[in-house]
Design an enzyme around this catalytic site. Sequence first.
Site, PDB file in Angstrom:
ATOM      1  N   HIS A  62       0.883  -1.170   0.000  1.00  0.00           N
ATOM      2  CA  HIS A  62       0.000   0.000   0.000  1.00  0.00           C
ATOM      3  C   HIS A  62       0.914   1.210   0.000  1.00  0.00           C
ATOM      4  CE1 HIS A  62      -2.956   3.008   1.008  1.00  0.00           C
ATOM      5  NE2 HIS A  62      -2.218   3.374   2.035  1.00  0.00           N
ATOM      6  N   CYS A 104      -3.951   1.991  -5.162  1.00  0.00           N
ATOM      7  CA  CYS A 104      -3.213   3.032  -4.438  1.00  0.00           C
ATOM      8  C   CYS A 104      -1.871   3.337  -5.102  1.00  0.00           C
ATOM      9  CB  CYS A 104      -3.007   2.620  -2.976  1.00  0.00           C
ATOM     10  SG  CYS A 104      -2.089   1.071  -2.774  1.00  0.00           S
TER      11      CYS A 104
END
Length: 142
Positions: A12, A82
């Site tokens: 992430h 992301c």
Amino acid sequence: LHTGKQLDGIWHTSIIVHKDEFFYGSGGISSCAPGGTLLGPPDTVVDLGNTEVTEEIFLEYLSSLGESMFRGESYNLFEHNCNTFSNEVAQFLTGRKIPSYITDLPAEVLATPFGQALRPLLDSIQIQPPGGNTFSRHNGQS
């Protein structure tokens, strides 16, 4: 689980600029204080350099992204996640991309029989790290 390939992690990523952290998930673009999501402080910080982009211009840019390419419903774990967002924003701010070992990972997973077998399940996964605030322009414009 064995993919036939060593995976250090599914990353992430977010961008920290103008004293805030910005990231993208299934809820759209969000912001928080640096390290402020429930994921906690990052494992790794990559310094992409400085930006000449003012906070005002950056927030306008983010707002337009949030209404176009990076709406919440556009999120996809493999193709539009992301990391796609971090890469796009990094290039806008600094002209530099995020490291390719991060952006290449989804394609590498999908190239394995394991990735292919799990693709329908993985495509349905929506990731939105808790703890951020959905980004919107703070000056009351819609």
